[in-house]
Design a protein around this motif. Structure first.
Motif, PDB file in Angstrom:
ATOM      1  N   HIS B  57       0.081   0.308 -25.249  1.00 11.88           N
ATOM      2  CA  HIS B  57       1.199   0.689 -24.378  1.00 11.88           C
ATOM      3  C   HIS B  57       2.378   1.010 -25.295  1.00 11.88           C
ATOM      4  N   SER B  60       6.119   0.397 -23.825  1.00 16.14           N
ATOM      5  CA  SER B  60       6.769  -0.883 -23.513  1.00 16.14           C
ATOM      6  C   SER B  60       7.247  -1.630 -24.757  1.00 16.14           C
ATOM      7  N   THR B  80       5.346  -7.248 -14.662  1.00 18.33           N
ATOM      8  CA  THR B  80       5.822  -5.874 -14.440  1.00 18.33           C
ATOM      9  C   THR B  80       7.296  -5.898 -14.027  1.00 18.33           C
ATOM     10  N   ASP B  83       9.624  -6.619 -16.926  1.00 20.38           N
ATOM     11  CA  ASP B  83       9.856  -5.387 -17.685  1.00 20.38           C
ATOM     12  C   ASP B  83      10.863  -4.492 -16.937  1.00 20.38           C
ATOM     13  N   TRP B  87      13.998  -3.211 -19.207  1.00 20.46           N
ATOM     14  CA  TRP B  87      13.677  -2.203 -20.224  1.00 20.46           C
ATOM     15  C   TRP B  87      14.799  -1.209 -20.477  1.00 20.46           C
ATOM     16  N   GLN B 117       3.464   4.283 -18.553  1.00 20.72           N
ATOM     17  CA  GLN B 117       3.657   3.698 -17.219  1.00 20.72           C
ATOM     18  C   GLN B 117       4.332   4.704 -16.283  1.00 20.72           C
ATOM     19  N   ARG B 126       9.039   7.218 -18.900  1.00 20.91           N
ATOM     20  CA  ARG B 126       8.220   6.594 -19.946  1.00 20.91           C
ATOM     21  C   ARG B 126       7.148   7.569 -20.435  1.00 20.91           C
ATOM     22  N   GLY B 295      -0.060  -4.177 -25.203  1.00 21.48           N
ATOM     23  CA  GLY B 295       1.382  -4.213 -25.392  1.00 21.48           C
ATOM     24  C   GLY B 295       1.708  -4.892 -26.709  1.00 21.48           C
ATOM     25  N   ASP B 298       6.522  -6.921 -26.400  1.00 22.09           N
ATOM     26  CA  ASP B 298       7.221  -6.274 -25.279  1.00 22.09           C
ATOM     27  C   ASP B 298       7.591  -7.309 -24.217  1.00 22.09           C
ATOM     28  N   TYR B 299       7.899  -6.864 -23.026  1.00 21.83           N
ATOM     29  CA  TYR B 299       8.303  -7.792 -21.965  1.00 21.83           C
ATOM     30  C   TYR B 299       7.124  -8.579 -21.416  1.00 21.83           C
TER      31      TYR B 299
END
Lengths: 401, 401
Positions: B57, B60, B80, B83, B87, B117, B126, B295, B298-299
C-alpha cells in the motif's frame, strides 16, 4: 561523570549524573553544564535499559564463521546428534563463545544467562568454553551459566555426575529438558534436576518444547516440586511454546500458579508465539518474563545474530503488537524483565506501562540508540549504539560487520 | 555490457554478459576479460533475481516521517477510520509514495503491485498519488496499480463509480475486500468486483482477512465466479490468513482448486503464518505465490521498512524454515514467484528447488548482495546492494538511512 543529552525511555532531553555506577541524578539537558571531560555525548539518542539475554546457547554458535548449510534431522534428538557429529570441526568453543558474547555486548546486552551443554560426548568442554567467555568479558557483562543436559540425564552414562562437577566449578543454574519426551521418565529426570538444585542451592531452568497437554503435565510436575522444596522464585520455564495452546481454563490456572509460586519464564519470541502463554497477561499477573536469543547460527538453526534489539522487534512482531505501549513493553521485558530473573531482588514488571531502569538509583546499565520514540527504535533497530555497564562505556560506535 | 565477478544464486564466480536488457551469457569469472568500461563490478557478491512486491500500500505509508504513535482501533473498519481521520495531516500522497518506492528500489525491488485506496473520503486522490510514484520511477521499476475499495463498495455512496474511473485512468487491477465481514453482502460485493473486471478486462485481487470457514466461504464464492467468467489465471487472493486453519481436507481441496483455476496468492508473511495454506505445498501444486510488504509504517501498523530482503527473512521465519532449500525458496517466491503473478507469461515455480531468473534469456533484473550462500544472505540481510533493471543499474551502494 555525565551522560549528556539523552532521552530516557523517549522522554525529554536529559543529562544523567552517574556516581558509583548508578544514576545519581536525571536533570534537564543543559548544553552549558560543566563537564570534567569524562562525559558521554548522547547526541539526543534514547537512553534505554541495556538488554538481558536470559536464554542463549553461547557454546553452540557459529556466528562469524563461514555459513554452513543446515543438516539437522527434525526433533530435539536429531538436532542434538547433528551438533554432536560436527561441532569439533569448528574453532575451539572458548573462541566462538567469546566472539559472540563480545558481539552481543556491542549491540547492547550486559546480562546473560547462557546454557552450557553437558553431555557424554563433550563432557565439560563446552561448559569450560562458556566459562572462558564469561571471564574474557567479565568487566563488560554479567554472565550466569546454566549446566544444561541437552541430550538428557538418563540416556547416556555419567551425565548427572558431570552436571554436579559443573555446578561445583562455576555453573550457577541447573538445567533440565523435556522431562517426558527426551528421557521418557519425567519423575527420574526431575528428581535429578531438583536434587542437584538442592545440593548446590542453585536455581532451576527447564527447557520445555513439549506439545499441548503433555507440556502442561510436565509443568505440573515442576510446580509440584517447586512447592514441595520451597523453591518459590527459583524456577524458570524456558520456551514453554505450547502452554497457551490448550483450553483457556488450563492456561489461566497455569498463569495463576506461576504467579503464586513465582515461576519465571524465558521466551525466545518463536514464530509460534500465538501458542504460548500471553505475554501481557503474564506481566499483569506479576510473572517475571525475560527474552533470549536461543541458539544463534548453529547446528540447530541458521537464525540469530547476537542482537537483542532485533529479537525485541521479533517479540513485538510475533505477539502482533501494534500499540506503542505494548511494543515498548517488549523492550522492558528484554531488559529489566530478564534482569529480574537473573537477580530476583530487582523490581519486577507488573504492568505493560512500567518503564524501569533509567531512574535515580538504577544501575547505569544502558543502551543509547536512535529513535523518535522507543517504539520507533524497536522498528528501526538503529546501529548507532553506545552501551554502558555500571556507568562505564563497554561498547561504542558499532560498525556493521 | 558485463556484470563481473558475481555468484548467480550462490554458484561459482561468473561474468554475466547483458544484451538488450537480458542475460546473454553466463561465463566463468575471468579477471582478465576485456571490458569496454561500462561493466559493473560485482565484487564476488551473489547475483539474485530482484524482488517483486506484489502486495503493498504505497499510498498509506509514513516511512521517513516523524514516528507517530499508533491510534488505530481494532478491526478493518476501525483502522480504516483511523487512517481517514489523520492522513491529510501528512505530506501529499505523491511525495510519500514516491519516496517509499525509491527506497524499495534501492533495496532491490523492481516490480510492484501497489494498492491505491478508493473511497468516498479520498476519491481518486490516493490513486493519483500512486500514479505519480509510478511515473517518477518509471525507468527503475514496473508498477501495477490496483484500485482498492478499502472501506467497502456498498457502505458509502459512489465507490463503484470511482473504481470505474480509476480503472479507466491507469489502474490495472480490480481490488476487493472481505466480501462477508466488511460490506456484509458478499454476492453484491463480488458482482461489482467481477463486473468491473469484465468491463475493463482487468485481473482481480481480493484482500481476505476473514477467519476460518468464513474465509473459506468467501473463497468458494470467488472460485465460482472465476470459473463462470473464464477468469482462470487472472485472480489473486491476498492475505488469506486463515485458509489453513480449518480441517485438512478443506485446505487440501482449496489448494487443488487454486491449482486448477490458476488462482495466485499474495502473502505478507504474517505472524500467524501457521494458519495460512502451506507455502511449499502451494508451490508443489503449481500455485503462483508472491510476497508483499503490505502497509509500511502507516496508520494501520508501525511495521515495514521498504526492504523486501527483510520481508524474505520474515517469510522464512514465520514458516519456521531451517533447511537451506526452503530458506532459498523464500527468495524465489519473493522475486520470481511474485513476478509470475504480475506477468503470467513468466515461468512459475513448481518446486522448492527452482532457482530461476539468473540464466541466459532472463531479463537482467538483479540484486547483487553479500552472502556466503543465499540462505546466509537471507539471514544477514546485508546492505551493500546493487540493483539492476533490464541490465541497467538503478540503485547502488545503499547507505543505511
Amino acid at each position: 561523570m555525565l551522560i549528556r543529552n539523552v532521552r530516557p525511555w523517549g522522554g525529554d532531553a536529559s543529562d544523567l549524573q552517574i556516581l558509583d555506577g548508578r544514576i545519581a541524578a536525571v536533570m534537564p539537558h543543559d548544553p552549558a553544564r560543566a563537564d570534567d571531560g569524562s562525559s558521554v555525548d548522547g547526541r539526543g539518542r534514547l537512553a534505554m535499559p541495556s538488554f538481558s539475554d536470559v536464554h542463549c546457547h553461547l557454546d553452540s554458535n557459529r556466528v562469524g564463521l563461514p555459513f554452513r548449510p543446515h543438516t539437522g534431522r527434525p526433533g530435539v534428538w536429531g538436532l542434538t546428534m547433528n551438533d554432536r557429529e560436527h561441532w569439533r570441526e569448528d574453532p575451539p568453543v572458548a573462541e566462538r563463545t567469546t566472539a559472540l558474547l563480545g558481539r552481543m555486548i556491542e549491540r547492547g546486552t550486559t546480562r546473560v544467562r547462557s546454557y552450557a551443554q553437558i553431555d557424554a560426548d563433550s563432557g565439560l568442554e563446552r561448559f569450560e568454553g562458556v566459562l572462558a567467555a564469561k571471564e574474557a568479558h567479565k568487566d563488560r557483562a554479567e554472565v550466569e551459566i546454566m549446566a544444561f543436559p541437552q541430550a538428557g540425564l538418563l540416556l547416556e552414562k555419567g551425565v548427572p555426575e558431570l552436571m554436579d562437577q559443573a555446578l561445583a566449578s562455576g555453573a550457577a543454574v541447573v538445567g533440565g529438558i523435556d522431562p517426558c519426551t527426551l528421557d521418557k521418565d519425567p519423575v527420574k529426570h526431575l528428581d535429578i534436576v531438583f536434587g542437584l538444585a538442592e545440593k548446590h542451592q542453585a536455581p532451576v531452568d527447564i527447557h520445555l518444547h513439549e506439545p499441548g497437554h503433555l507440556g502442561v503435565f510436565s509443568t505440573d510436575l515442576i510446580l509440584e516440586r517447586t512447592r514441595a522444596l520451597g523453591m518459590q522464585g527459583k524456577v524458570t520455564l524456558s520456551h514453554a511454546y505450547e502452554l497457551g495452546n490448550v483450553d483457556e481454563a488450563t492456561t489461566r490456572r497455569l498463569i495463576e500458579e506461576f504467579a503464586d509460586l513465582d515461576i519465571s519464564m524465558a521466551t525466545i519470541a518463536p514464530a509460534q508465539q500465538m501458542h504460548a502463554l500471553p505475554l501481557a497477561e503474564l506481566t499483569r499477573a506479576g510473572v517475571r518474563v525475560g527474552l533470549g536469543e536461543d541458539g544463534q547460527r548453529d547446528y540447530w538453526s541458521p537464525y540469530g545474530n547476537g542482537d537483542m534489539l532485533d529479537r525485541t522487534w521479533q517479540l513485538a512482531f510475533t505477539n502482533r503488537y501494534r500499540p506503542d505501549e505494548l511494543i515498548e513493553h517488549c523492550w522492558a521485558v528484554a531488559s529489566r524483565g530478564g534482569a529480574a530473573i537473573l537477580d530476583p531482588s530487582l523490581e519486577r514488571l507488573t504492568s505493560t506501562a512500567d518503564r524501569p531502569g533509567v531512574s535515580v538509583g538504577d544501575a547505569a546499565d544502558l543502551v543509547l540508540v536512535d529513535g523518535d520514540t522507543v517504539a520507533a527504535a524497536v522498528m528501526d533497530r538503529g546501529t548507532d549504539r553506545t552501551v554502558l555497564r555500571a556507568g562505564r562505556v563497554v561498547a561504542d560506535q558499532l560498525q556493521l560487520v
